[in-house]
Design an enzyme around this catalytic site. Structure first.
Site, PDB file in Angstrom:
ATOM      1  CE  LYS A   1     -10.232   2.074  11.716  1.00 30.34           C
ATOM      2  NZ  LYS A   1      -9.725   2.950  10.644  1.00 30.34           N
TER       3      LYS A   1
ATOM      4  CG  PHE B   1      -7.550   6.254   7.409  1.00 29.24           C
ATOM      5  CD1 PHE B   1      -7.237   5.342   8.403  1.00 29.24           C
ATOM      6  CD2 PHE B   1      -7.851   5.772   6.141  1.00 29.24           C
ATOM      7  CE1 PHE B   1      -7.225   3.972   8.133  1.00 29.24           C
ATOM      8  CE2 PHE B   1      -7.834   4.414   5.859  1.00 29.24           C
ATOM      9  CZ  PHE B   1      -7.525   3.513   6.866  1.00 29.24           C
ATOM     10  N   GLY B   2     -10.109   8.317   6.299  1.00 31.74           N
ATOM     11  CA  GLY B   2     -11.167   7.907   5.367  1.00 31.74           C
ATOM     12  C   GLY B   2     -12.557   8.247   5.889  1.00 31.74           C
TER      13      GLY B   2
ATOM     14  CG  ASP C   1      -9.491  -3.173  -2.360  1.00 30.49           C
ATOM     15  OD1 ASP C   1      -8.715  -2.208  -2.504  1.00 30.49           O
ATOM     16  OD2 ASP C   1     -10.613  -3.204  -2.908  1.00 30.49           O
TER      17      ASP C   1
ATOM     18  CB  SER D   1      -0.891   0.013   1.242  1.00 32.19           C
ATOM     19  OG  SER D   1      -1.628   1.217   1.306  1.00 32.19           O
TER      20      SER D   1
ATOM     21  NE  ARG E   1      -6.887  -1.798   6.888  1.00 33.87           N
ATOM     22  CZ  ARG E   1      -7.735  -0.770   6.905  1.00 33.87           C
ATOM     23  NH1 ARG E   1      -7.980  -0.112   8.018  1.00 33.87           N
ATOM     24  NH2 ARG E   1      -8.347  -0.384   5.813  1.00 33.87           N
TER      25      ARG E   1
HETATM   26  P1  IMP Z   1      -8.646   0.970  -0.350  1.00 33.76           P
HETATM   27  O1  IMP Z   1      -8.814  -0.322   0.361  1.00 33.76           O
HETATM   28  O2  IMP Z   1      -7.293   1.574  -0.135  1.00 33.76           O
HETATM   29  O3  IMP Z   1      -9.041   0.889  -1.797  1.00 33.76           O
HETATM   30  O4  IMP Z   1      -9.614   1.976   0.369  1.00 33.76           O
HETATM   31  C1  IMP Z   1     -10.952   2.110   0.027  1.00 33.76           C
HETATM   32  C2  IMP Z   1     -11.518   3.354   0.619  1.00 33.76           C
HETATM   33  O5  IMP Z   1     -11.974   3.063   1.923  1.00 33.76           O
HETATM   34  C3  IMP Z   1     -10.610   4.569   0.736  1.00 33.76           C
HETATM   35  O6  IMP Z   1     -11.375   5.720   0.449  1.00 33.76           O
HETATM   36  C4  IMP Z   1     -10.203   4.567   2.182  1.00 33.76           C
HETATM   37  O7  IMP Z   1      -9.979   5.866   2.658  1.00 33.76           O
HETATM   38  C5  IMP Z   1     -11.413   3.955   2.849  1.00 33.76           C
HETATM   39  N1  IMP Z   1     -11.029   3.171   4.007  1.00 33.76           N
HETATM   40  C6  IMP Z   1     -10.240   2.053   4.007  1.00 33.76           C
HETATM   41  N2  IMP Z   1     -10.097   1.593   5.249  1.00 33.76           N
HETATM   42  C7  IMP Z   1     -10.785   2.444   6.056  1.00 33.76           C
HETATM   43  C8  IMP Z   1     -10.994   2.487   7.462  1.00 33.76           C
HETATM   44  O8  IMP Z   1     -10.491   1.672   8.249  1.00 33.76           O
HETATM   45  N3  IMP Z   1     -11.753   3.502   7.916  1.00 33.76           N
HETATM   46  C9  IMP Z   1     -12.310   4.429   7.087  1.00 33.76           C
HETATM   47  N4  IMP Z   1     -12.144   4.436   5.784  1.00 33.76           N
HETATM   48  C10 IMP Z   1     -11.385   3.440   5.261  1.00 33.76           C
END
Ligand code: IMP
Length: 200
Positions: A176, A155-156, A74, A13, A182
Site C-alpha cells: 500500500k 484502516f478506514g 487530509d 494527527s 498518501r
Molecule cells: P482524515 O483525513 O483523517 O479526515 O480521514 C478521512 C477519512 O478517510 C477517515 O474516515 C479515514 O478513516 C479515511 N481514510 C484516510 N486515509 C485512508 C486510507 O489510506 N485508507 C482508507 N481510508 C482512509
C-alpha cells in the site's frame, strides 16, 4: 542519508493508523530527522470546505500549539456515482459518531446495485516549516469500490477500495505504501521541498 529537510516535526494527527503510515513515508524520503511524539494539543475542528483547507487548519494549529514544525494530511474518498461524495465529509460519512465500519457500511448501502464503482482517494498534505512557510502537496489513487469488504490490513475504507482487483486491505502495508494516495502526496511534498531548498 542526506540531511533531512525538516530537523524535528510533529505529525498533526491523533489517528494512530495515519500516524504510522505518515511516519514510514516521511522516513523513506528522509524528510524529517525526528518525528516528535508524546505531545498533545486541543482537538482541531475540521470545518473547512476543502481537503486543503482542513489540512492547513490542522498543520497551523498544531505548529502553533507545540511550537514545532508540523505535517498534516487530509484525505477524501471521491466516488463518481455519488457525484464526488463523500469527499471532504469522508471521515463523518455515516454521522457524527462514525466508525470505520459504519462508514464502510454506509458507502456500500449508498452503492447498492450501482454498477459504476469508480472512485479515487485524494490526500492533501501540508508542512508548516520552522520559519512559518507552508508547503502544500497532493496525491491521488484511482480505483473502484468493491461489493463487500475484503482483507484485514490497513484502516478506514481500505477493505472496500480496490486497485487492480485487490482491496488495499488485502495488500501488505509495504505494498500500500508504494502506491497509495498518501505515498504520492508525500513524494510530491518531498519534490516541492527539494525544489524550494534547491537540494533536489
Ligand atoms: P482524515 O483525513 O483523517 O479526515 O480521514 C478521512 C477519512 O478517510 C477517515 O474516515 C479515514 O478513516 C479515511 N481514510 C484516510 N486515509 C485512508 C486510507 O489510506 N485508507 C482508507 N481510508 C482512509
Amino acid at each position: 542519508m542526506i540531511r533531512p529537510v525538516i530537523h524535528r516535526a510533529v505529525v498533526a494527527s491523533k489517528n494512530p493508523d495515519k500516524i504510522t503510515e505518515l511516519e514510514t513515508l516521511l522516513a523513506r524520503h528522509g524528510l524529517v530527522g525526528e518525528v516528535v511524539r508524546g505531545l498533545d494539543w486541543p482537538d482541531v475542528v475540521e470545518d473547512a470546505p476543502t481537503l486543503e483547507g482542513n489540512a492547513l487548519l490542522k498543520a497551523r494549529q498544531v505548529a502553533l500549539s507545540t511550537g514545532l514544525p508540523s505535517i498534516a494530511d487530509d484525505t477524501g474518498l471521491e466516488v463518481d456515482a455519488l457525484g464526488g461524495a463523500p469527499g471532504v465529509r469522508t471521515a463523518r460519512y455515516s454521522g457524527p459518531d462514525a466508525t470505520y465500519q459504519s462508514n464502510v457500511d454506509a458507502l456500500l448501502a449508498a452503492l447498492q446495485g450501482v454498477e459504476d464503482r469508480a472512485a479515487r482517494f485524494r490526500t492533501v498534505v501540508v508542512a508548516v516549516l520552522a520559519d512559518g512557510t507552508e508547503v502544500v502537496a497532493e496525491g491521488e489513487l484511482v480505483g473502484d469500490i468493491a461489493w463487500a469488504c475484503r482483507g484485514s490490513a490497513g484502516f478506514g475504507y481500505d477493505p472496500v477500495f480496490e486497485v487492480d482487483g485487490r482491496t488495499l486491505a488485502e495488500m501488505e502495508p509495504q505494498e500500500k505504501d508504494l502506491i497509495s494516495h498518501r505515498a504520492r502526496a508525500i513524494q510530491a511534498l518531498a519534490d516541492a521541498l527539494a525544489a524550494r531548498t534547491g537540494s533536489g
